[in-house]
Scaffold this active site. Sequence first.
Site, PDB file in Angstrom:
ATOM      1  N   HIS A  26     -14.309   1.432   6.992  1.00  0.00           N
ATOM      2  CA  HIS A  26     -13.563   0.276   6.487  1.00  0.00           C
ATOM      3  C   HIS A  26     -14.010  -0.122   5.080  1.00  0.00           C
ATOM      4  O   HIS A  26     -14.332  -1.286   4.810  1.00  0.00           O
ATOM      5  CB  HIS A  26     -13.701  -0.914   7.446  1.00  0.00           C
ATOM      6  CG  HIS A  26     -12.485  -1.793   7.440  1.00  0.00           C
ATOM      7  ND1 HIS A  26     -11.998  -2.402   8.572  1.00  0.00           N
ATOM      8  CD2 HIS A  26     -11.635  -2.153   6.430  1.00  0.00           C
ATOM      9  CE1 HIS A  26     -10.926  -3.123   8.265  1.00  0.00           C
ATOM     10  NE2 HIS A  26     -10.689  -2.982   6.975  1.00  0.00           N
ATOM     11  N   ASP A  48     -10.379   5.401   7.842  1.00  0.00           N
ATOM     12  CA  ASP A  48     -11.121   4.272   7.266  1.00  0.00           C
ATOM     13  C   ASP A  48     -11.300   3.155   8.270  1.00  0.00           C
ATOM     14  O   ASP A  48     -12.249   2.382   8.169  1.00  0.00           O
ATOM     15  CB  ASP A  48     -10.401   3.738   6.023  1.00  0.00           C
ATOM     16  CG  ASP A  48     -11.235   2.693   5.300  1.00  0.00           C
ATOM     17  OD1 ASP A  48     -12.382   3.002   4.927  1.00  0.00           O
ATOM     18  OD2 ASP A  48     -10.757   1.551   5.132  1.00  0.00           O
ATOM     19  N   ILE A  90       0.841  -1.204   0.000  1.00  0.00           N
ATOM     20  CA  ILE A  90       0.000   0.000   0.000  1.00  0.00           C
ATOM     21  C   ILE A  90       0.869   1.244   0.000  1.00  0.00           C
ATOM     22  O   ILE A  90       0.634   2.183  -0.765  1.00  0.00           O
ATOM     23  CB  ILE A  90      -0.943  -0.008   1.212  1.00  0.00           C
ATOM     24  CG1 ILE A  90      -1.937  -1.165   1.103  1.00  0.00           C
ATOM     25  CG2 ILE A  90      -1.689   1.320   1.321  1.00  0.00           C
ATOM     26  CD1 ILE A  90      -2.738  -1.405   2.371  1.00  0.00           C
ATOM     27  N   ARG A  94      -4.987  -0.113  10.432  1.00  0.00           N
ATOM     28  CA  ARG A  94      -5.829  -0.732  11.454  1.00  0.00           C
ATOM     29  C   ARG A  94      -6.131   0.311  12.519  1.00  0.00           C
ATOM     30  O   ARG A  94      -5.274   1.129  12.873  1.00  0.00           O
ATOM     31  CB  ARG A  94      -5.141  -1.953  12.084  1.00  0.00           C
ATOM     32  CG  ARG A  94      -5.120  -3.197  11.193  1.00  0.00           C
ATOM     33  CD  ARG A  94      -6.522  -3.762  11.017  1.00  0.00           C
ATOM     34  NE  ARG A  94      -6.530  -5.027  10.279  1.00  0.00           N
ATOM     35  CZ  ARG A  94      -6.715  -5.126   8.967  1.00  0.00           C
ATOM     36  NH1 ARG A  94      -6.867  -4.021   8.236  1.00  0.00           N
ATOM     37  NH2 ARG A  94      -6.748  -6.307   8.388  1.00  0.00           N
ATOM     38  N   GLU A 121     -14.084  -1.005  16.446  1.00  0.00           N
ATOM     39  CA  GLU A 121     -14.688  -1.164  15.129  1.00  0.00           C
ATOM     40  C   GLU A 121     -15.716  -2.294  15.176  1.00  0.00           C
ATOM     41  O   GLU A 121     -15.373  -3.398  15.602  1.00  0.00           O
ATOM     42  CB  GLU A 121     -13.614  -1.470  14.082  1.00  0.00           C
ATOM     43  CG  GLU A 121     -14.133  -1.434  12.663  1.00  0.00           C
ATOM     44  CD  GLU A 121     -13.021  -1.496  11.617  1.00  0.00           C
ATOM     45  OE1 GLU A 121     -13.097  -2.400  10.772  1.00  0.00           O
ATOM     46  OE2 GLU A 121     -12.099  -0.662  11.661  1.00  0.00           O
TER      47      GLU A 121
END
Length: 331
Positions: free
Chosen positions: A292, A268, A164, A244, A273
Amino acid sequence: MNARGHIDRTVPVEGDHTRRRPEPGPIAVLPHADPVFVEAIEAAGGTVEPLSERTRGVVWLSARESSGLAAALDEHPDIHWVQLPWAGVDAFLELFKARAGEEWPLWTSAKGAYSEPVAEHALALTLATLRFIPQKSRASEWDPVRRGTSLYGRNVVIVGAGGIAQELLRLLAPFDTRVTVVRRRDAPVEGAERTVTGEHLADVLPDADVVVLAAAQSERTSGMLGEHELGLLKPSAVVVNIARGPLIDTDALVAALERGAIAGAGIDVTDPEPLPHGHPLFSAPNTVVTMHSADTPEMTRPLLAARIEHNVRAFLGDGDFIGVVDPEHGY
């Protein structure tokens, strides 16, 4: 031959010239056989069968049922290779710990497979927060104050150096940004002006206009952006997290946003979560929470299928596996 009568074959596995290769054989797709991934296995020449004593490989398609995978491995110790579904493997850390020191299975993940859509999302969040799009989109009346910063020529800190981060570096190149990569080693990263180790994160934050978290979650990275680190950023800086949620102290982030210590955040992934209804992060100034969705199933299914097909060919032959996981480090 080893204790079970299997032939030992020592050939490279993604650059490792000492580890024995997994023994090829039938592959089980668990916990449920998805036709898209069954087809990918068969396209690579693999045989898909229900889990049995014949099983040598497992394609595991759930990120939330690691206990089921643990049971399958306990009951079938001749499984030599497991393909996991996501780039991040934090859901399986306890399983890695429980099997520490065991030669098998070889673990592979999807790390790097989803780099393009996630990096694209990181760029979108960066541009949105620098230009105050989250704040402007909530407005109910005309604001006479013009707000916004261009990305061109800005200082960007990227934490992480995986697929990424590398793809994001490519996307940032047209903006003539000056990029510092923070990673475990200080080896140069193509496209970055400099590379520093995690111990020097605090040294590079004061000059950052954008901080992008793109590192794997581990004991080393959890909470790496807390009250102290956020306090080092200048008021015009923005934070983007597509890695994360636990990499950021959520309470500290909300506090920094609300008092104007930083200019905005593109988030994101969150901790916790999913983020509870009414959580203050949703309404924090110039903040967008994209729940996410940096890579949706529509984006990831063909990419995961391609990764599985490649790794099945490696499993059956002598090619290199992609996305080999180091259970000791957790990524």
